[in-house]
Scaffold this motif. Structure first.
Motif, PDB file in Angstrom:
ATOM      1  N   ALA A  23      -3.390   2.083  -1.194  1.00 49.09           N
ATOM      2  CA  ALA A  23      -1.990   1.712  -0.960  1.00 49.09           C
ATOM      3  C   ALA A  23      -1.055   2.774  -1.537  1.00 49.09           C
ATOM      4  CB  ALA A  23      -1.708   0.348  -1.584  1.00 49.09           C
ATOM      5  N   ARG A  24      -1.327   3.227  -2.741  1.00 52.39           N
ATOM      6  CA  ARG A  24      -0.461   4.244  -3.361  1.00 52.39           C
ATOM      7  C   ARG A  24      -0.548   5.574  -2.631  1.00 52.39           C
ATOM      8  NH1 ARG A  24      -2.557   1.324  -7.717  1.00 52.39           N
ATOM      9  NH2 ARG A  24      -4.264   2.793  -8.050  1.00 52.39           N
ATOM     10  N   ARG A  25      -1.757   5.932  -2.198  1.00 54.59           N
ATOM     11  CA  ARG A  25      -1.927   7.210  -1.508  1.00 54.59           C
ATOM     12  C   ARG A  25      -1.173   7.224  -0.180  1.00 54.59           C
ATOM     13  NH1 ARG A  25      -3.429  12.362  -3.068  1.00 54.59           N
ATOM     14  NH2 ARG A  25      -3.601  13.542  -1.130  1.00 54.59           N
ATOM     15  N   LEU A  26      -1.291   6.149   0.591  1.00 55.84           N
ATOM     16  CA  LEU A  26      -0.574   6.075   1.860  1.00 55.84           C
ATOM     17  C   LEU A  26       0.937   6.017   1.638  1.00 55.84           C
ATOM     18  CD1 LEU A  26      -2.904   3.611   3.801  1.00 55.84           C
ATOM     19  CD2 LEU A  26      -2.612   6.060   4.232  1.00 55.84           C
ATOM     20  N   ARG A  27       1.360   5.266   0.642  1.00 59.75           N
ATOM     21  CA  ARG A  27       2.793   5.220   0.297  1.00 59.75           C
ATOM     22  C   ARG A  27       3.323   6.619   0.019  1.00 59.75           C
ATOM     23  NH1 ARG A  27       3.496   3.352  -5.598  1.00 59.75           N
ATOM     24  NH2 ARG A  27       2.636   5.466  -5.791  1.00 59.75           N
ATOM     25  N   ASP A  28       2.596   7.377  -0.785  1.00 62.61           N
ATOM     26  CA  ASP A  28       3.048   8.714  -1.155  1.00 62.61           C
ATOM     27  C   ASP A  28       3.002   9.684   0.018  1.00 62.61           C
ATOM     28  OD1 ASP A  28       3.361   7.687  -3.668  1.00 62.61           O
ATOM     29  OD2 ASP A  28       1.558   8.610  -4.521  1.00 62.61           O
ATOM     30  N   ALA A  29       2.210   9.346   1.047  1.00 65.09           N
ATOM     31  CA  ALA A  29       2.139  10.187   2.247  1.00 65.09           C
ATOM     32  C   ALA A  29       3.193   9.800   3.283  1.00 65.09           C
ATOM     33  CB  ALA A  29       0.744  10.087   2.861  1.00 65.09           C
ATOM     34  N   GLY A  30       4.059   8.842   2.920  1.00 64.92           N
ATOM     35  CA  GLY A  30       5.163   8.496   3.804  1.00 64.92           C
ATOM     36  C   GLY A  30       4.961   7.262   4.658  1.00 64.92           C
TER      37      GLY A  30
ATOM     38  N   VAL B 229       3.807   0.654   3.543  1.00 70.20           N
ATOM     39  CA  VAL B 229       2.561  -0.034   3.197  1.00 70.20           C
ATOM     40  C   VAL B 229       2.854  -1.496   2.885  1.00 70.20           C
ATOM     41  CG1 VAL B 229       0.579  -0.103   1.647  1.00 70.20           C
ATOM     42  CG2 VAL B 229       1.585   2.099   2.289  1.00 70.20           C
ATOM     43  N   ARG B 230       2.153  -2.365   3.612  1.00 65.82           N
ATOM     44  CA  ARG B 230       2.216  -3.800   3.337  1.00 65.82           C
ATOM     45  C   ARG B 230       0.952  -4.217   2.593  1.00 65.82           C
ATOM     46  NH1 ARG B 230       3.661  -5.506   9.521  1.00 65.82           N
ATOM     47  NH2 ARG B 230       5.728  -4.539   9.641  1.00 65.82           N
TER      48      ARG B 230
ATOM     49  N   GLN C 196       9.509  -6.380  -2.711  1.00 69.06           N
ATOM     50  CA  GLN C 196       9.299  -4.937  -2.743  1.00 69.06           C
ATOM     51  C   GLN C 196       9.000  -4.538  -4.184  1.00 69.06           C
ATOM     52  OE1 GLN C 196       9.917  -3.376   0.375  1.00 69.06           O
ATOM     53  NE2 GLN C 196       8.902  -1.518  -0.347  1.00 69.06           N
ATOM     54  N   ARG C 197       7.842  -3.933  -4.396  1.00 65.06           N
ATOM     55  CA  ARG C 197       7.460  -3.539  -5.751  1.00 65.06           C
ATOM     56  C   ARG C 197       6.576  -2.309  -5.690  1.00 65.06           C
ATOM     57  NH1 ARG C 197       3.104  -5.892  -8.161  1.00 65.06           N
ATOM     58  NH2 ARG C 197       3.357  -7.739  -6.833  1.00 65.06           N
ATOM     59  N   ASP C 198       6.880  -1.341  -6.557  1.00 67.95           N
ATOM     60  CA  ASP C 198       6.099  -0.107  -6.641  1.00 67.95           C
ATOM     61  C   ASP C 198       6.031   0.629  -5.306  1.00 67.95           C
ATOM     62  OD1 ASP C 198       5.506  -0.694  -9.314  1.00 67.95           O
ATOM     63  OD2 ASP C 198       3.760  -1.883  -8.745  1.00 67.95           O
ATOM     64  N   GLY C 199       7.078   0.478  -4.506  1.00 69.85           N
ATOM     65  CA  GLY C 199       7.108   1.166  -3.228  1.00 69.85           C
ATOM     66  C   GLY C 199       6.267   0.511  -2.155  1.00 69.85           C
ATOM     67  N   LEU C 200       5.743  -0.695  -2.433  1.00 66.84           N
ATOM     68  CA  LEU C 200       4.932  -1.433  -1.470  1.00 66.84           C
ATOM     69  C   LEU C 200       5.646  -2.731  -1.098  1.00 66.84           C
ATOM     70  CD1 LEU C 200       1.459  -1.211  -3.291  1.00 66.84           C
ATOM     71  CD2 LEU C 200       2.469   0.470  -1.724  1.00 66.84           C
ATOM     72  N   LEU C 201       5.444  -3.192   0.131  1.00 68.64           N
ATOM     73  CA  LEU C 201       5.970  -4.483   0.543  1.00 68.64           C
ATOM     74  C   LEU C 201       4.869  -5.517   0.383  1.00 68.64           C
ATOM     75  CD1 LEU C 201       8.168  -6.272   1.742  1.00 68.64           C
ATOM     76  CD2 LEU C 201       7.308  -5.655   4.035  1.00 68.64           C
ATOM     77  N   TRP C 202       5.006  -6.366  -0.639  1.00 68.17           N
ATOM     78  CA  TRP C 202       4.013  -7.402  -0.915  1.00 68.17           C
ATOM     79  C   TRP C 202       4.384  -8.662  -0.139  1.00 68.17           C
ATOM     80  CZ3 TRP C 202      -0.329  -6.546  -3.855  1.00 68.17           C
ATOM     81  CH2 TRP C 202      -0.348  -5.353  -4.587  1.00 68.17           C
ATOM     82  N   LEU C 203       3.421  -9.172   0.605  1.00 68.38           N
ATOM     83  CA  LEU C 203       3.624 -10.373   1.400  1.00 68.38           C
ATOM     84  C   LEU C 203       2.748 -11.494   0.871  1.00 68.38           C
ATOM     85  CD1 LEU C 203       3.419  -8.690   4.922  1.00 68.38           C
ATOM     86  CD2 LEU C 203       5.487  -9.202   3.610  1.00 68.38           C
TER      87      LEU C 203
ATOM     88  N   ALA D 232       0.958 -10.321   8.842  1.00 70.58           N
ATOM     89  CA  ALA D 232       1.110  -9.116   8.023  1.00 70.58           C
ATOM     90  C   ALA D 232       0.808  -7.854   8.825  1.00 70.58           C
ATOM     91  CB  ALA D 232       0.179  -9.205   6.816  1.00 70.58           C
ATOM     92  N   ALA D 233      -0.041  -7.959   9.841  1.00 72.28           N
ATOM     93  CA  ALA D 233      -0.473  -6.788  10.604  1.00 72.28           C
ATOM     94  C   ALA D 233       0.457  -6.432  11.748  1.00 72.28           C
ATOM     95  CB  ALA D 233      -1.883  -7.020  11.141  1.00 72.28           C
ATOM     96  N   GLN D 234       1.520  -7.183  11.969  1.00 71.09           N
ATOM     97  CA  GLN D 234       2.416  -6.902  13.086  1.00 71.09           C
ATOM     98  C   GLN D 234       2.978  -5.483  12.968  1.00 71.09           C
ATOM     99  OE1 GLN D 234       5.434  -9.907  13.567  1.00 71.09           O
ATOM    100  NE2 GLN D 234       3.949 -11.577  13.675  1.00 71.09           N
ATOM    101  N   GLY D 235       2.806  -4.704  14.023  1.00 74.76           N
ATOM    102  CA  GLY D 235       3.344  -3.347  14.045  1.00 74.76           C
ATOM    103  C   GLY D 235       2.517  -2.327  13.294  1.00 74.76           C
ATOM    104  N   CYS D 236       1.356  -2.728  12.768  1.00 73.34           N
ATOM    105  CA  CYS D 236       0.544  -1.815  11.954  1.00 73.34           C
ATOM    106  C   CYS D 236      -0.355  -0.945  12.826  1.00 73.34           C
ATOM    107  CB  CYS D 236      -0.321  -2.592  10.963  1.00 73.34           C
ATOM    108  SG  CYS D 236       0.617  -3.349   9.624  1.00 73.34           S
ATOM    109  N   GLU D 237      -0.469   0.319  12.442  1.00 71.61           N
ATOM    110  CA  GLU D 237      -1.395   1.236  13.101  1.00 71.61           C
ATOM    111  C   GLU D 237      -2.753   1.243  12.410  1.00 71.61           C
ATOM    112  OE1 GLU D 237       0.153   5.200  13.665  1.00 71.61           O
ATOM    113  OE2 GLU D 237       2.203   4.445  13.510  1.00 71.61           O
ATOM    114  N   VAL D 238      -2.761   0.901  11.128  1.00 71.40           N
ATOM    115  CA  VAL D 238      -3.972   0.986  10.316  1.00 71.40           C
ATOM    116  C   VAL D 238      -4.083  -0.262   9.453  1.00 71.40           C
ATOM    117  CG1 VAL D 238      -5.071   2.210   8.393  1.00 71.40           C
ATOM    118  CG2 VAL D 238      -4.037   3.511  10.257  1.00 71.40           C
ATOM    119  N   ILE D 239      -5.301  -0.797   9.341  1.00 73.68           N
ATOM    120  CA  ILE D 239      -5.584  -1.880   8.395  1.00 73.68           C
ATOM    121  C   ILE D 239      -6.713  -1.405   7.491  1.00 73.68           C
ATOM    122  CG2 ILE D 239      -6.256  -4.280   8.065  1.00 73.68           C
ATOM    123  CD1 ILE D 239      -5.330  -4.853  10.916  1.00 73.68           C
ATOM    124  N   VAL D 240      -6.436  -1.312   6.208  1.00 76.24           N
ATOM    125  CA  VAL D 240      -7.460  -0.946   5.230  1.00 76.24           C
ATOM    126  C   VAL D 240      -8.065  -2.241   4.697  1.00 76.24           C
ATOM    127  CG1 VAL D 240      -7.955   0.211   3.049  1.00 76.24           C
ATOM    128  CG2 VAL D 240      -6.229   1.159   4.596  1.00 76.24           C
ATOM    129  N   HIS D 241      -9.350  -2.440   4.971  1.00 74.25           N
ATOM    130  CA  HIS D 241     -10.018  -3.671   4.543  1.00 74.25           C
ATOM    131  C   HIS D 241     -10.758  -3.395   3.240  1.00 74.25           C
ATOM    132  CE1 HIS D 241     -11.662  -7.720   5.271  1.00 74.25           C
ATOM    133  NE2 HIS D 241     -12.730  -7.252   4.638  1.00 74.25           N
TER     134      HIS D 241
END
Length: 344
Positions: free
Chosen positions: A23-30, A33-34, A46-53, A66-75
């Motif tokens: 989550a942090r790596r993707l956030r920092d890459a722009g 991140v949900r 919103q916390r630490d640059g992430l959207l917590w649902l 939570a996955a609406q509009g997502c291109e990637v899901i990290v399981h």
């Protein structure tokens, strides 16, 4: 990149070690991140640059929303500890796959060595037969089978990155923090789970997350079902990780901890009544025989992206011990600072 153009990823398991690192790596890459979290006080925050649902990976509708509009899901979600794997792991994955199928998203799975039984040792390739001898290993094999089946049908794309035992900042449920040292306490004794002379593979979480993020950027150029091995840190004689901990602690505190044996006898005694001990006992073969995954396929894929991320062992160990609260507060030896700069 404007807010409207930001790519969106859902990370399931963002409260854990590899999920949090991803989550942090993707956030920092722009990326936007949900992250799904049970028991959240509000619907979202919103916390630490992430959207917590607020939601549960076991609830199909929560994952779909939570996955609406997502291109990637990290399981990267797992049941806490080693409890209820047989009940929860595959239903959680099925919810992820349903959401990915509905949106054509790429599913990214942090894999493990549990897929391989003793017959695959010592050097299993990405496509080696998977004949595990443990219950957890069998579940891991089924997870990958379902990913492959869906990818081959064109329902979604899937990336699996298998790695050795995790260690790193903010990772509590692993052999490093539950076997070798005790979180929150000075390191006076290091427990070595393996035999002298038996190699073991370790994976530093920020390095794994960086490699996964690089694969995500290349997802359209990868096979629909892509599997890679992460070489990480190879402890050739089974003592190098313990010796690295000892060096780092001595440099910070002036005291060299003793290196002793992990109490497998206690695990055997408790296995009939303690689920965690039973799982540990089943996995002991990975400490009795070497298993080393070759990272050549991953290195070839990432050669144009600067290669596979690799933090020097002492730097990775220092940063991990700092995060666990096992080192005295004070100046870093320098290795950990180098590691932080590399991932800033």
């Amino acid at each position: 990149m404007t807010a409207s153009a930001r790519r969106i990823a859902l990370v399931l398991g963002a409260s854990g070690g590899i999920g949090g690192a991803m989550a942090r790596r993707l956030r920092d890459a722009g990326w936007t991140v949900r992250a799904l979290k049970r028991g959240l006080a509000s619907e979202s925050e919103q916390r630490d640059g992430l959207l917590w649902l607020r939601g549960d990976a076991l609830d199909a509708m929560d994952v779909q929303r939570a996955a609406q509009g997502c291109e990637v899901i990290v399981h990267a979600v797992n049941p806490p500890g080693y409890r209820r794997w047989s009940e929860w792991v595959l239903p959680m994955l099925d919810n992820t796959l349903a959401a990915a199928r509905a949106r054509g998203a790429t599913v990214v799975l942090p894999g493990t060595v549990y897929n391989y039984g003793p017959d695959a040792l010592p050097h299993p390739g990405e496509d080696a037969p998977q004949r595990p001898v443990t219950r957890k290993g069998a579940i891991r094999v089924e997870m990958e089978r379902r990913l492959r089946q869906g990818a081959e049908r064109g329902e979604f794309r899937a990336i699996v990155l298998r790695a050795g035992d995790f260690f790193g900042p903010d990772a509590a449920n692993n052999w490093f923090s539950q076997g070798l040292v005790t979180p929150g306490k000075p390191v006076t004794r290091i427990q070595q789970p393996g035999r002298d002379g038996v190699g073991h593979q370790w994976a530093y979480l920020p390095d794994v997350a960086a490699a996964m993020a690089a694969l995500i950027e290349r997802r359209e150029r990868l096979p629909a079902f892509a599997r890679f091995h992460f070489a990480g840190h190879w402890d050739a004689d089974g003592r190098q990780m313990a010796e690295a901990i000892r060096r780092v602690v001595r440099a910070r505190s002036g005291v060299a901890p003793r290196i002793g044996r992990f109490p497998w006898w206690a695990v055997r005694l408790g296995a009939p009544v303690v689920p965690l001990f039973r799982e540990l006992a089943e996995m002991r073969y990975l400490w009795r025989k070497p298993l080393r995954m070759d990272g050549a396929r991953l290195a070839a894929e990432l050669v144009r992206d600067g290669g596979v991320p690799h933090t020097p062992l002492d730097a990775a160990v220092e940063r991990t011990l700092e995060s666990l609260g096992c080192l005295p507060v004070g100046e870093s030896t320098g290795a950990g600072a180098d590691a932080r700069r590399a991932f800033s």
